[in-house]
Each structure stands twice: as structure tokens, then as C-alpha cells.
Design an enzyme around this catalytic site. Structure first.
Site, PDB file in Angstrom:
ATOM      1  N   ALA A 110      45.317  38.382  36.093  1.00  0.00           N
ATOM      2  CA  ALA A 110      44.773  39.058  34.904  1.00  0.00           C
ATOM      3  C   ALA A 110      44.582  40.555  35.172  1.00  0.00           C
ATOM      4  CB  ALA A 110      43.444  38.423  34.505  1.00  0.00           C
ATOM      5  N   PRO A 111      44.820  41.393  34.141  1.00  0.00           N
ATOM      6  CA  PRO A 111      45.108  41.044  32.749  1.00  0.00           C
ATOM      7  C   PRO A 111      46.583  40.793  32.424  1.00  0.00           C
ATOM      8  CG  PRO A 111      44.832  43.395  32.923  1.00  0.00           C
ATOM      9  CD  PRO A 111      44.548  42.848  34.297  1.00  0.00           C
ATOM     10  N   GLY A 113      49.484  42.912  33.958  1.00  0.00           N
ATOM     11  CA  GLY A 113      50.432  43.981  34.256  1.00  0.00           C
ATOM     12  C   GLY A 113      51.517  43.564  35.223  1.00  0.00           C
ATOM     13  N   LYS A 114      51.116  42.964  36.341  1.00  0.00           N
ATOM     14  CA  LYS A 114      52.103  42.538  37.337  1.00  0.00           C
ATOM     15  C   LYS A 114      52.970  41.419  36.792  1.00  0.00           C
ATOM     16  CE  LYS A 114      48.930  41.405  40.175  1.00  0.00           C
ATOM     17  NZ  LYS A 114      47.860  41.695  39.191  1.00  0.00           N
ATOM     18  N   GLU A 132      44.916  32.888  37.065  1.00  0.00           N
ATOM     19  CA  GLU A 132      43.654  33.639  37.036  1.00  0.00           C
ATOM     20  C   GLU A 132      42.510  32.638  37.138  1.00  0.00           C
ATOM     21  OE1 GLU A 132      40.568  35.930  37.065  1.00  0.00           O
ATOM     22  OE2 GLU A 132      42.600  36.786  37.188  1.00  0.00           O
ATOM     23  N   ARG A 137      39.185  35.718  31.579  1.00  0.00           N
ATOM     24  CA  ARG A 137      40.283  36.605  31.963  1.00  0.00           C
ATOM     25  C   ARG A 137      41.625  35.873  31.858  1.00  0.00           C
ATOM     26  NH1 ARG A 137      39.746  41.184  34.802  1.00  0.00           N
ATOM     27  NH2 ARG A 137      41.298  40.600  36.375  1.00  0.00           N
ATOM     28  N   ASP A 177      47.402  40.535  44.427  1.00  0.00           N
ATOM     29  CA  ASP A 177      46.706  41.801  44.181  1.00  0.00           C
ATOM     30  C   ASP A 177      45.226  41.465  44.240  1.00  0.00           C
ATOM     31  OD1 ASP A 177      46.348  44.469  43.595  1.00  0.00           O
ATOM     32  OD2 ASP A 177      46.436  44.177  41.432  1.00  0.00           O
ATOM     33  N   CYS A 230      43.505  47.916  45.350  1.00  0.00           N
ATOM     34  CA  CYS A 230      43.294  49.257  44.781  1.00  0.00           C
ATOM     35  C   CYS A 230      42.109  49.900  45.494  1.00  0.00           C
ATOM     36  CB  CYS A 230      43.081  49.195  43.261  1.00  0.00           C
ATOM     37  SG  CYS A 230      41.707  48.141  42.727  1.00  0.00           S
TER      38      CYS A 230
END
Length: 463
Positions: A110-111, A113-114, A132, A137, A177, A230
Site C-alpha cells: 500500500a498504497p 505505487g510499486k 498489505e 490500507r 519496501d 525511505c
């Protein structure tokens, strides 16, 4: 923005002469906005796509990625022509190098993008499981996947440990991620810096190890693990990669991307860390990011203390699944065949029924018993009394086949009226039709009694 004192002291030591420029980028720098095109839908609506990208500069990672901002209530967004995404975040799926026909898991998805980027790189072929753990989410993830329109994606809602029994050594690639301390998002998300403490990276590291242990169990021998965060914290980046090599037997595969910074070999304990990638906000456009690619070299048996705990393929879990497949009656088969004759869709997957809804599902997806599936696949139609009606997600299908479907292209004014829930006067025969705006499909309508009756989902309509 006021950076935490312990954070400043830590990175003054680690970055030395680079520290001042680094702090300035966080405290006074401005993030970049970017978006990616949906490659199949871009071909369906070339003029709209050309106007959209205009003079936008190309973003560095991913195919058809650009710097710029797309409004949420624009035709290109609601129809899944674009996905807005922070530019540095695009490097994760870019490094995964997903290919058509592969089996891929996006474990912390989520959300979306990947997932949307991976789906496009796979060209709608193979199997992409997008997971997720948090239900709310997962719902947002499912909505974004539906809008993107790739039929080979299934959304699950589980912890990594729960998934292992369903997918032991199953995937060609697993993308993690990972949840992290979020240092790379400090200037974008002030609460992240407010919540940061000196112990945060170590706490996150423990959670990341738990997630990765389960992720590696679902990866084939020879498969690739894409690990990203990140955050700038070495505890969550180079130290985690070192742990994957030393404790789980994975090997680092060097990433070759121009304009990126290398991982810091002095911040870990194994050779090859310079083959990982760091994105620094004072050196690149975008927020902070770290990504590594590793290859699994050993079978998963080594990760179990007790071999009796190893998952067995095709073993059904006892818990009841959120959705249970049902068989089609002969009458329903006829309704479904009629729908697909009007809106032809030829893929090698399978059609499955959950409740009254029919979904297309990738052939490689295993028995779903025990799985929670917010989105079992591409939603095609819903059975009603003595009929079947096409579902909104089917209108958003990213496939060249939609060019052959019966359609009506609306003006901008008609598009806005329809998006607000209004029906439109239109002469013609009674039937379901695909609606497009500048040739971009965005909805179905029931053409009857001289009107295009509004079938746009009420929760998505413009107020």
C-alpha cells in the site's frame, strides 16, 4: 522544520563535511512531484497523453515517468492513465526489473505505487500478488490496482508469516519496501521527524528482520529480493543487507543506475555494499531512499528450526477465507458468455466467482482457501436476477482489446456531468456501452430509452 538533536549529532558524525548540505536539504529544500504513465492506456489515448506530458521533464526511474503534478479529479487520474508518485520511490520497482510471465510478490504494497509500476513492467502477463497487512490500507491498495487496470494482479491482506504457507518458494522476485523510521520523508512528512527517537532505527531493524525472514521463504532459489527503505539509517540499510548475506545466505547483485549514490561499505560488514543504492536529497531530485538487490542461493529449509513447521505446498489453512469461490450454473455460464461476446477479453487465466461477482484471475494463482482477498483479480461482472451486468473495474481494463468494444466518446462537459452522477440523453439501441473521454475508457453506461443511464459507482462520483 526542526530536526531532532540526536539525529543531527548522528549524521554530523556519519557524513562529516557533507552534513551541512544534507541538513539544509531537509530543513529548507523542496520535494519534487512526479507521475508515471500507464503504458497501455497511453496508447489508447495518444492525444490526451501528449497534452498531459507536454513539456514535462523525464523523471529518472521507471518507464514513462515525468516530473509534474496531476490533479486527483482529472480524467487521466480517475481512468488510471497516470499514477502520482514521489520520484525517488520509483527506483524500487525499476530495480526489480519485472518481466512478463514472472511470479512477483509486492509484500508491503500500500498504497500501490510499486504494484502499479511492477504490473506495467509485466505487461499484464504472469502473476503479481500485492499484499498489505493493514485492512484499511489494503482497501486503498485494491482501489488503486483496480484503477490501473492490469488483470494479473491479486491483492491479499495478511502478515508475511501468514502468506508463507500459501506461497513456499513460489516467487521469482519479492519486493520488500519495508516499514522504516522514515528519515527520508522528514521534509515531506513533519510528523515523521516529530516521532523520531534515537532508538527508532534499531526498533525498525528488528521488525524488518522479521519481515525479511518470511519474505525469503517465499522466494525461489535463484530468485531476487528487492529490499528498500525511505530512511538514511545505516541500521536499516547497509546493516540489514549485511544480515541478509551473513545469516540468510543471500548474495548482493550490484545495481547499475546513473545519477545515484552508492551504499556505504563502511556502514556494514560484508563486501559488495557499494552495489546498493542511496538517494540523498542534497544530491538527487526527490526524497531519501535506499534500495538493494539480492539473490537467494539456498533452499528455505535452512530458515526453519523445526522441519515439521515447514509449509507444505497446496496445504489448506484451517481459517475460513474472506471470499470463497463458487461454481457457475449453466444459466450463469450463458450470461457470462454473452457479456464476453459483447466485450471480448482473451487471456490465459481463469474466471472465478466470489459471491455474485465474476473475476478474472491469473492462472498461476494457487488455491485461495484461507486467504483474505480484498481484490481476487479483475472484477468483470456481477450476477443480478436473470442477467449479468459489467462492473466498473472491467471498464478500466488496460488491454488493447478494449478498442474493439462498443463505445461512445464523450465531450468534456458530458464527462463532467456523468462523473457527477447524471444520466445523458443519447439516441441509439438499448445495450451496455463503454464510455470514453478523448478515447480513454473510464466507465460503463446502460444505453436505454434514449439515455445513457449512469452506472458510475456512487462512492467515486464528483460532488
Amino acid at each position: 522544520m526542526q530536526l531532532p538533536k540526536a539525529f543531527i549529532e548522528k549524521y554530523q558524525t556519519l557524513l562529516a563535511e557533507e552534513a551541512e548540505a544534507f541538513f539544509q536539504s531537509l530543513e529548507k529544500g523542496k520535494g519534487e512531484k512526479a507521475f508515471r504513465l500507464n503504458p497501455i492506456k497511453a496508447k489508447l489515448a495518444p492525444e490526451l497523453t501528449s497534452d498531459l506530458i507536454g513539456n514535462c521533464l523525464k523523471a529518472p526511474f521507471g518507464h514513462q515517468a515525468y516530473f509534474g503534478e496531476v490533479k486527483g479529479k482529472s480524467p487521466e487520474h480517475v481512468a488510471g492513465l497516470v499514477y502520482s508518485q514521489e520520484p525517488s520511490a520509483m527506483i524500487v520497482a525499476d530495480v526489480a526489473e519485472a518481466k512478463a510471465g514472472e511470479r512477483i510478490l509486492d509484500l508491503c504494497a500500500a498504497p500501490g505505487g510499486k504494484t502499479t509500476q511492477l504490473a506495467a513492467d509485466m505487461a499484464g502477463e504472469g502473476l503479481l500478488v500485492s499484499n498489505e497487512i493493514i485492512p484499511k490500507r489494503a482497501k486503498i491498495l485494491a482501489e488503486n490496482v483496480e484503477r490501473w487496470g492490469y488483470p494479473h494482479v491479486v491483492v491479499t491482506n495478511h502478515s508475511p508469516a501468514e502468506l508463507v504457507a500459501h506461497f513456499p518458494e513460489f516467487f521469482d522476485a519479492v519486493v520488500v519496501d519495508a516499514p522504516c523510521s522514515g528519515e527520508g520523508m522528514f521534509r515531506k512528512d513533519n510528523p515523521a521527524s516529530d516521532l523520531w527517537e534515537e532508538s527508532t532505527p534499531i526498533i525498525c531493524q528488528r521488525r524488518q528482520k522479521d519481515i525479511l525472514l518470511e519474505a525469503v521463504k517465499m522466494l525461489k532459489v535463484g530468485g531476487r529480493l528487492i529490499y528498500s527503505t525511505c530512511t538514511f539509517a545505516k541500521e536499516e540499510d547497509e546493516e540489514i543487507v549485511s544480515w541478509l548475506v551473513e545469516e540468510l545466505g543471500l548474495s548482493i547483485e550490484a545495481i547499475d543506475r546513473q545519477g545515484c549514490s552508492h551504499g556505504r561499505k563502511e556502514w556494514g560488514s560484508v563486501p559488495g555494499l557499494e552495489g546498493t543504492v542511496r538517494l540523498w536529497p542534497h544530491l538527487q531530485k526527490g526524497e531519501g531512499h535506499f534500495v538493494a538487490k539480492l539473490v537467494k542461493g539456498k533452499a528455505s529449509e535452512i530458515f526453519y528450526q523445526d522441519k515439521s513447521d515447514m509449509p507444505k505446498k497446496n496445504k489448506k489453512k484451517r481459517q475460513k477465507s474472506q471470499k470463497t469461490p463458487r461454481q457457475f450454473s449453466k444459466e450463469e455460464q450463458v450470461y457470462l458468455e454473452d457479456l464476453l461476446a459483447r466485450f471480448p477479453f482473451e487471456k490465459t487465466g481463469k474466471l472465478v466467482r466470489f459471491g455474485d461477482r465474476v473475476y478474472y484471475q491469473a492462472e498461476d494463482f494457487p488455491d485461495s482457501q484461507g486467504l483474505k482477498l480484498p481484490l481476487p483479480g479483475l472484477a468483470i461482472g456481477e450476477f443480478r436476477k436473470n442477467r449479468i451486468e459489467p462492473l466498473h473495474a472491467f471498464a478500466l481494463l488496460a488491454d488493447p482489446c478494449v478498442e474493439k468494444w462498443p463505445r461512445i466518446d464523450l465531450t468534456e462537459e458530458e464527462w463532467r456531468l456523468y462523473m457527477s452522477g447524471q444520466s445523458l440523453p443519447y439516441k441509439g439501441q438499448s445495450s451496455w456501452v463503454l464510455l470514453t473521454y478523448r478515447h480513454l475508457p473510464f466507465a460503463f453506461a446502460k444505453h436505454t430509452a434514449g439515455q445513457l443511464k449512469n452506472a458510475y459507482p456512487k462512492g467515486l462520483r464528483f460532488v
